[in-house]
Design an enzyme around this catalytic site. Structure first.
Site, PDB file in Angstrom:
ATOM      1  N   LYS A  84       0.844  -1.200   0.000  1.00 35.81           N
ATOM      2  CA  LYS A  84       0.000   0.000   0.000  1.00 35.81           C
ATOM      3  C   LYS A  84       0.876   1.245   0.000  1.00 35.81           C
ATOM      4  CE  LYS A  84      -3.690   2.144   2.760  1.00 35.81           C
ATOM      5  NZ  LYS A  84      -4.494   2.004   4.004  1.00 35.81           N
ATOM      6  N   SER A 160      -9.239   1.998   3.731  1.00 37.55           N
ATOM      7  CA  SER A 160      -8.396   2.773   2.835  1.00 37.55           C
ATOM      8  C   SER A 160      -7.443   1.910   2.008  1.00 37.55           C
ATOM      9  CB  SER A 160      -7.582   3.792   3.639  1.00 37.55           C
ATOM     10  OG  SER A 160      -6.722   3.152   4.553  1.00 37.55           O
ATOM     11  N   SER A 184      -9.407  -0.321   7.861  1.00 36.79           N
ATOM     12  CA  SER A 184      -8.926  -0.109   6.496  1.00 36.79           C
ATOM     13  C   SER A 184      -8.364  -1.323   5.772  1.00 36.79           C
ATOM     14  CB  SER A 184      -7.879   1.010   6.480  1.00 36.79           C
ATOM     15  OG  SER A 184      -8.481   2.245   6.729  1.00 36.79           O
TER      16      SER A 184
END
Length: 467
Positions: A84, A160, A184
């Site tokens: 990420k 996220s 997330s």
């Protein structure tokens, strides 16, 4: 000779390592297949901010040579992995979904989780999308645009860690590193139909420290629980840069998966005591998952934790973190921010130290109550989310009347406050084919129980395949 009918992008990491060991295929072959898949899915779902094609192939060739010599570097040597774009990866800019961060710089440091993966020979295929600074439960940002759901591109992938979830679901790497400050990894896992674990805080070291403080965890996002256990065995090692990192686990998480759930005490809370309105199809799928745990020998009781909604305390901590992460930005840079982030940063900047400490008091009391709850129950089961994926590009479902993403994630953020391990397991789909997630929660430091229960569900076949 590689079986021409074998889709290398659909294999789990455990199966890939087994294939390398048996000489069925090579890291170079798998990496090429994964990169081709990533390039193919990118225009539609926008899972990546950066693909590392040549670097990945170089790493894969080196891994292929090691396997041919019978000298693999570690547990995931040659396994394609994504990171990420909140997490540092040496040689690649970490822009965090923000136009306020410059690509210039040496970018010469790995985060702890990335460093452990590199030591074990992982192949890094790309960096995945995030909302700006990971601030919300969907994935769109001023820098990289909207990330879409692999099952229906008109819907959100969640966030996220939405890019990571979409990549795993579509075969663009079986292992993904995500971050979870309020759900997330679990939110996009539920929306995209994959598995994700938010480990006990400190199990996976984090550096640099998150502006959101001890709400933020690094966690595995994978096709199943066995892959997550393998990844946690790699990244769950101490690192001196994180003073809050835990000591090594007493043994490999992978080794304990087969213990199953027989005899475990499971509390099933379908709606947190009526506090949450859950869509009927979601409720039904989660109930079927709970019934399967009972069939496997768990003692299941419908019981609700003493969990008065802590959303105001969470907002105080979360908005303060947003204010902190944007504190040094000038007026021009602030104009570049996601408007929602700019709004909550302004709110967070107005809190006092006493406001913050009052939220910490709420957090500590919640942790005390959950500690008492787990004296009676080994696991808590809830829906991961009360809904399935809604329209892409929106923070909240259209017509919901909700203001912030926390309005539709009441099952996830409480367990960031308490630092407990929590995972999302795919347990079906609604009438539109959109995935549904079941959440497993255990007491702090009992990540093994979450993984065991999740693995048992995967073994029974109740979990659907990825997109």
């Amino acid at each position: 000779m590689t079986d021409p009918d074998l889709d290398l992008t659909q294999l789990t990491a455990v199966r890939i390592v087994e294939g390398y060991r048996k000489g069925e295929f090579s890291p170079e072959e798998v990496t090429r297949a994964v990169l081709e898949r990533a390039e193919r899915i990118q225009p539609e779902v926008n899972a990546f901010v950066r693909l590392l094609g040549e670097e990945a192939l170089t790493q894969a060739r080196e891994s292929t040579d090691r396997w041919r010599r019978g000298e693999p570097k570690g547990l995931v040597d040659g396994v394609p992995t994504t990171v990420k774009d909140i997490i540092l990866l040496r040689g690649a800019p970490t822009l965090k979904g923000s136009k306020t961060i410059s690509e210039k710089g040496s970018w010469d440091e790995d985060a702890p989780s990335v460093a452990r993966l590199r030591e074990h020979g992982a192949v890094f295929v790309g960096k995945t999308t995030t909302p700006e600074f990971g601030w919300k439960g969907v994935t769109d940002s001023p820098l990289s645009g909207v990330t879409r759901n692999p099952h229906d591109p008109s819907r959100t992938a969640g966030g996220s860690s939405g890019g990571a979830a979409a990549a795993v679901a579509l075969g663009a790497g079986p292992l993904a590193l995500g971050t979870d400050g309020g759900g997330s990894v679990r939110i996009p896992a539920a929306f995209c139909g994959i598995f994700a674990l938010k480990p006990t805080y400190g199990r996976v070291p984090l550096y640099p420290a998150s502006a959101f403080g001890t709400l933020a965890h690094v966690g595995p996002m994978t096709r199943d629980a066995a892959d997550a256990a393998l990844l946690l065995d790699v990244i769950g090692a101490p690192d001196s840069r994180d003073w809050s990192a835990l000591d090594p686990a007493p043994g490999p998480f992978s080794a304990g998966l087969a213990a199953g759930v027989r005899g475990l005490r499971v509390a099933y809370s379908p709606s947190l005591g009526g506090q949450v309105a859950v869509r009927p199809q979601v409720a039904a799928a989660v109930r079927r998952g709970v019934e399967r745990l009972a069939e496997l020998g768990a003692y299941v009781t419908e019981a609700d934790p003493d969990l008065t909604d802590p959303v105001e305390a969470f907002h105080t901590l979360w908005f303060s973190g947003a204010a902190r992460v944007t504190q040094q930005l000038g007026p021009h840079q602030r104009e570049l921010l996601d408007p929602g982030l700019r709004e909550i940063s302004g709110i967070g900047a107005r809190y006092s130290a006493l406001d913050y400490l009052a939220a910490v008091d709420v957090r500590m009391d919640l942790g005390r109550r959950m500690g008492a709850f787990h004296e009676s129950y080994d696991l808590l089961v809830t829906p991961t989310l009360p809904i399935t994926a809604f329209e892409a590009g929106a923070e909240v479902p259209k017509g919901s009347g909700l203001r912030r993403w926390t309005g539709w994630t009441p099952f996830t953020y409480p367990f960031n406050l308490t630092q407990q391990p929590a995972a999302s397991v795919p347990v079906g789909a609604d009438g539109d084919g959109l995935p549904i997630g079941l959440q497993l929660v255990a007491a702090r430091h009992r990540d093994d129980l979450v993984l065991r229960a999740a693995h048992a569900l995967f073994e029974t076949g109740i979990t659907p395949s990825a997109a």
